[in-house]
Design a protein around this motif. Structure first.
Motif, mmCIF file in Angstrom:
data_model
loop_
_atom_site.group_PDB
_atom_site.id
_atom_site.type_symbol
_atom_site.label_atom_id
_atom_site.label_comp_id
_atom_site.label_asym_id
_atom_site.label_seq_id
_atom_site.Cartn_x
_atom_site.Cartn_y
_atom_site.Cartn_z
ATOM 1 N N THR A 9 0.831 -1.210 0.000
ATOM 2 C CA THR A 9 0.000 0.000 0.000
ATOM 3 C C THR A 9 0.859 1.251 0.000
ATOM 4 O O THR A 9 0.592 2.214 -0.736
ATOM 5 N N ILE A 10 1.912 1.246 0.818
ATOM 6 C CA ILE A 10 2.829 2.394 0.869
ATOM 7 C C ILE A 10 3.443 2.647 -0.505
ATOM 8 O O ILE A 10 3.494 3.790 -0.985
ATOM 9 N N ALA A 11 3.926 1.574 -1.147
ATOM 10 C CA ALA A 11 4.562 1.726 -2.452
ATOM 11 C C ALA A 11 3.595 2.310 -3.480
ATOM 12 O O ALA A 11 3.954 3.214 -4.258
ATOM 13 N N LEU A 12 2.362 1.833 -3.482
ATOM 14 C CA LEU A 12 1.359 2.342 -4.418
ATOM 15 C C LEU A 12 1.033 3.806 -4.149
ATOM 16 O O LEU A 12 0.911 4.621 -5.078
ATOM 17 N N GLU A 13 0.887 4.162 -2.885
ATOM 18 C CA GLU A 13 0.549 5.544 -2.529
ATOM 19 C C GLU A 13 1.688 6.502 -2.868
ATOM 20 O O GLU A 13 1.458 7.639 -3.289
ATOM 21 N N GLU B 101 3.749 6.191 -5.359
ATOM 22 C CA GLU B 101 3.682 6.416 -6.802
ATOM 23 C C GLU B 101 2.550 7.366 -7.162
ATOM 24 O O GLU B 101 2.665 8.151 -8.112
ATOM 25 N N GLN B 102 1.458 7.304 -6.410
ATOM 26 C CA GLN B 102 0.364 8.268 -6.605
ATOM 27 C C GLN B 102 0.850 9.683 -6.306
ATOM 28 O O GLN B 102 0.553 10.629 -7.048
ATOM 29 N N ALA B 103 1.604 9.829 -5.221
ATOM 30 C CA ALA B 103 2.152 11.137 -4.866
ATOM 31 C C ALA B 103 3.145 11.623 -5.912
ATOM 32 O O ALA B 103 3.163 12.810 -6.274
ATOM 33 N N ASN C 20 2.649 15.985 -12.344
ATOM 34 C CA ASN C 20 1.601 16.794 -12.955
ATOM 35 C C ASN C 20 1.752 18.266 -12.567
ATOM 36 O O ASN C 20 1.589 19.169 -13.406
ATOM 37 N N ALA C 21 2.074 18.528 -11.296
ATOM 38 C CA ALA C 21 2.250 19.911 -10.843
ATOM 39 C C ALA C 21 3.462 20.551 -11.500
ATOM 40 O O ALA C 21 3.415 21.724 -11.896
ATOM 41 N N ALA C 22 4.553 19.812 -11.607
ATOM 42 C CA ALA C 22 5.757 20.347 -12.251
ATOM 43 C C ALA C 22 5.486 20.672 -13.711
ATOM 44 O O ALA C 22 5.939 21.703 -14.231
ATOM 45 N N ALA D 195 -1.631 18.320 -6.030
ATOM 46 C CA ALA D 195 -0.371 17.734 -5.560
ATOM 47 C C ALA D 195 -0.189 17.939 -4.068
ATOM 48 O O ALA D 195 0.204 17.014 -3.338
ATOM 49 N N LYS D 196 -0.501 19.129 -3.585
ATOM 50 C CA LYS D 196 -0.303 19.412 -2.165
ATOM 51 C C LYS D 196 -1.253 18.585 -1.304
ATOM 52 O O LYS D 196 -0.872 18.098 -0.226
#
Length: 370
Positions: free
Chosen positions: A276-280, A282-284, A290-292, A309-310
């Protein structure tokens, strides 16, 4: 799509990464963070000499970068090393000065690392509202004076100048009438109360009482908004760098810590939590990409992307910090373990330049206004 850095950006990232690995280990960071200055002018000047500061600005401002992905290339390795030097304040103040124009000499000194400019926009009662400025500007015989207060200004004590937002005309809460002013750090009636920050380094509160100031622009709201958008991109990538470190440290602990004669990483429940951590993460990372990418686009797209993003960084950052500490157990809370300091910084990033609730509301509002 290929989101890997260009060859030039990768060289920049590698150069910064090698410097931090060789000269900025966690022990050095603790020493600098806990010092009376809260930063190292020696490291700052060395990094400026390597061109790291110049990469934050475009050619028009005297630099050689300035895009969202240039910011990412610098702040991700900064996150991995928990750098406390004034990159964020320099980025925001410098971008606002560059957009205003006429400050080329000052920008050159900032890029060379010889002059430090702090960015002071948030106020004790503004609650992340960019237009919630009550600091007032008044004309004086020889220029302008400012009266008001600013909150949690990073590296305010060693700054040579402070870039301050203040209301010139209009009513409180109105986007019109917000100006930007340059204040000398040694100016009369500029009161600074410095203190250590919980996640490292130092900041302070500013009190202004008819303090002399130089007007940079009387129409600064859009400049401040764009500068803070760049700051959010920077924080997002710093957070991504921290998350990667926390994930790697937790995986290593799960491989080596044994219970009932086997590594605890063999337990299926912990494997699911790490997945779950790894997937989240990658979402971040996707939200940060996208923000960059949107930073140099139109205002509506940019502001929605940075708020998304924030929000994502805040939500995922809290999850990653909590899970990393919980899976380490009591040792995860100790000063001696670097993980605790990464978790603390990641948690505080969630509150800088707007927290989850603020940016979720803002994302919705911007969508309705489209």
């Amino acid at each position: 799509m290929n989101f890997n850095h260009s060859e030039d950006r990768q060289m920049l990232t590698d150069t910064l990464g090698r410097y931090l690995q060789q000269r900025y280990p966690i022990e050095e960071r603790h020493k600098i963070s806990g010092s009376e200055d809260g930063w190292s002018s020696t490291h700052w000047e060395a990094l400026a000499e390597l061109g790291i500061v110049g990469a934050l600005f475009d050619e028009g401002a005297g630099g050689f970068g300035g895009t969202g992905f240039d910011i990412a290339a610098i702040f991700e390795p900064n996150g991995r090393a928990l750098v406390v030097e004034p990159f964020l304040g320099t980025l925001m103040a410098g971008r606002a000065l560059a957009q205003a124009g006429g400050q080329e000499a000052l920008l050159e000194k900032m890029i060379l690392g010889t002059t430090l400019v702090a960015f002071a926009h948030e106020e004790p009662d503004s609650r992340y509202d960019l237009a919630g400025i009550t600091t007032s500007a008044a004309r004086a015989d020889d220029g302008w004076t400012l009266t008001g207060a600013k909150a949690v200004v990073a590296q305010i004590e060693p700054a040579d100048h402070v870039l301050v937002s203040a209301r010139v005309t209009g009513s409180p809460g109105d986007e019109t009438g917000i100006g930007l002013f340059l204040v000398e750090r040694t100016a009369d009636r500029l009161n600074v109360r410095g203190y250590p920050l919980i996640d490292g380094g130092r900041g302070g509160e500013i009190g202004l009482q008819e303090t002399p100031a130089q007007l940079i622009t009387a129409d600064a709201y859009s400049l401040v908004e764009e500068a803070i958008a760049a700051g959010i991109v920077a924080l997002s990538w710093e957070a991504v760098g921290i998350m990667d470190v926390l994930k790697a440290a937790t995986l290593e602990y799960l491989r080596t810590r044994k219970q009932f004669g086997v590594p605890i990483g063999k337990f299926q429940a912990l494997q699911h939590r790490m997945a779950t951590i790894a997937l989240e993460i990658e979402q971040a990372r996707s939200a940060a990409i996208n923000a960059a990418d949107a930073l140099d686009g139109d205002r509506q797209k940019r502001e929605r992307a940075v708020s998304a993003a924030k929000y994502t960084i805040g939500r995922v950052g809290t999850l990653v910090a909590e899970e990393a500490i919980q899976m380490h157990g009591g040792i995860g809370m100790t000063w001696e373990l670097p993980l605790a300091h990464y978790a603390k910084r990641l948690t505080m990033i969630g509150h800088q330049l707007g927290d989850e609730d603020h940016h979720l509301d803002r994302f919705v509002m911007l969508g309705q206004a489209a």
